[in-house]
Scaffold this active site. Structure first.
Site, short mmCIF file in Angstrom:
data_model
loop_
_atom_site.label_atom_id
_atom_site.label_comp_id
_atom_site.label_asym_id
_atom_site.label_seq_id
_atom_site.Cartn_x
_atom_site.Cartn_y
_atom_site.Cartn_z
N LYS A 168 0.83 -1.22 0.00
CA LYS A 168 0.00 0.00 0.00
C LYS A 168 0.86 1.26 0.00
CE LYS A 168 -2.19 -0.93 3.86
NZ LYS A 168 -1.61 -2.21 4.32
N ARG A 195 -9.64 0.98 8.77
CA ARG A 195 -9.20 -0.36 9.15
C ARG A 195 -10.24 -1.09 9.97
NH1 ARG A 195 -3.22 0.42 8.68
NH2 ARG A 195 -2.24 -1.54 9.22
N ARG A 228 11.51 -6.34 5.59
CA ARG A 228 11.42 -4.90 5.83
C ARG A 228 11.89 -4.55 7.24
NH1 ARG A 228 5.62 -2.00 5.29
NH2 ARG A 228 5.30 -2.74 7.41
N ARG A 256 11.86 -1.29 11.93
CA ARG A 256 10.50 -1.01 12.43
C ARG A 256 10.16 -1.99 13.54
NH1 ARG A 256 5.53 0.29 8.31
NH2 ARG A 256 4.33 -0.82 9.88
N ARG A 258 -0.53 -8.95 13.74
CA ARG A 258 -1.12 -7.93 12.86
C ARG A 258 -1.98 -8.58 11.77
NH1 ARG A 258 4.14 -5.29 11.21
NH2 ARG A 258 2.99 -4.10 9.64
P1 ADP Z 1 1.01 -1.93 7.81
O1 ADP Z 1 -0.01 -1.69 6.73
O2 ADP Z 1 2.23 -2.63 7.32
O3 ADP Z 1 0.42 -2.57 9.04
P2 ADP Z 1 0.90 0.82 8.71
O4 ADP Z 1 2.03 1.79 8.67
O5 ADP Z 1 -0.29 1.10 7.85
O6 ADP Z 1 1.58 -0.55 8.31
O7 ADP Z 1 0.38 0.65 10.20
C1 ADP Z 1 1.24 0.39 11.29
C2 ADP Z 1 0.44 0.31 12.59
O8 ADP Z 1 -0.17 1.60 12.86
C3 ADP Z 1 -0.74 -0.67 12.60
O9 ADP Z 1 -0.35 -1.99 12.92
C4 ADP Z 1 -1.65 -0.03 13.67
O10 ADP Z 1 -1.20 -0.33 14.98
C5 ADP Z 1 -1.47 1.46 13.46
N1 ADP Z 1 -2.49 2.00 12.53
C6 ADP Z 1 -2.26 2.52 11.29
N2 ADP Z 1 -3.42 2.90 10.71
C7 ADP Z 1 -4.41 2.59 11.59
C8 ADP Z 1 -5.83 2.71 11.58
N3 ADP Z 1 -6.49 3.21 10.53
N4 ADP Z 1 -6.51 2.28 12.67
C9 ADP Z 1 -5.88 1.77 13.73
N5 ADP Z 1 -4.56 1.62 13.81
C10 ADP Z 1 -3.82 2.02 12.76
#
Ligand code: ADP
Length: 197
Positions: A14, A89, A128, A134, A145
């Site tokens: 994404k 999400r 990654r 990270r 996750r």
């Molecule tokens: P990935 O898609 O690889 O999980 P992101 O950078 O999108 O990576 O998200 C990292 C973390 O940030 C998620 O595991 C969550 O804890 C938090 N997060 C990101 N976006 C949201 C969201 N829309 N709602 C709740 N938590 C979020």
């Protein structure tokens, strides 16, 4: 406005494709994960709160995400549109987001879902994590996750499908080929409705 949601599990690509889309169509890239990471780096209260969830592989509570997202969006309403990356999400986020857009007389233009199998996702995320450090890209947190994705986020596929907004792109292969397919989907589905640059 052209408002795209790039949907998919962690590791689907994404982030990579959202950046390319924001450049191609001159959109604001809105990654909730990136905003949280920048808040964490700046040691803000929001960052501290978010970190306690992110490091465990849990979702940040809906209220926290929504407040942050709305205040970010309201600063950019005069732009061409947004690419939403990692948002919404949960069904609650999608519902409140829909109402917020309606209040501002705007809407989601299309949702593109990137499909990648779990084995490939785990391989990508572990790699990654080694490169980026990270803290949520360790195998145990990654597996959690993915469970959270399956339970809380995946139902959004049906949610947007019912609204006739969902399109799927296979997310394994070369970045260029996948990106071309994403653009084809967008141009086929929003053609005539928006000025695609
Ligand atoms: P990935 O898609 O690889 O999980 P992101 O950078 O999108 O990576 O998200 C990292 C973390 O940030 C998620 O595991 C969550 O804890 C938090 N997060 C990101 N976006 C949201 C969201 N829309 N709602 C709740 N938590 C979020």
């Amino acid at each position: 406005m052209l408002n795209l949601i790039l949907f998919g599990p962690p590791g689907a690509g994404k982030g990579t494709h959202s950046i390319k889309l924001s450049e191609k169509y001159k959109l604001v890239h809105l990654s909730t994960g990136d905003i949280f990471r920048s808040e964490i780096a700046n040691k803000t209260n929001l960052g501290l709160e978010a970190k306690s969830f992110i490091d465990k592989g849990k979702l940040v509570p809906d209220e926290v995400v929504l407040n942050m997202l709305f205040s970010f969006m309201d600063k950019h309403l005069d732009e061409n549109g947004f690419v939403f990356d990692g948002f919404p999400r949960t069904i609650v986020q999608a519902d409140k987001f829909g109402k917020m857009l309606e209040d501002r007389k705007i809407s989601v233009s299309t949702v593109v879902s990137l499909e990648v199998n779990e084995e490939e996702l785990i391989t990508r995320l572990v790699k990654r994590g080694l490169a980026s450090g990270r803290t949520d890209d360790t195998e145990e947190v990654i597996r959690h996750r993915l469970e959270v994705y399956n339970e809380q986020t995946k139902p959004l596929l049906e949610y947007y499908n019912k609204k006739n907004l969902l399109h799927t792109v296979y997310g394994v292969g070369s970045v260029d080929t996948i990106f071309e397919e994403i653009c084809n989907v967008i141009e086929k589905n929003v053609k005539g409705k928006y000025d695609l640059i």
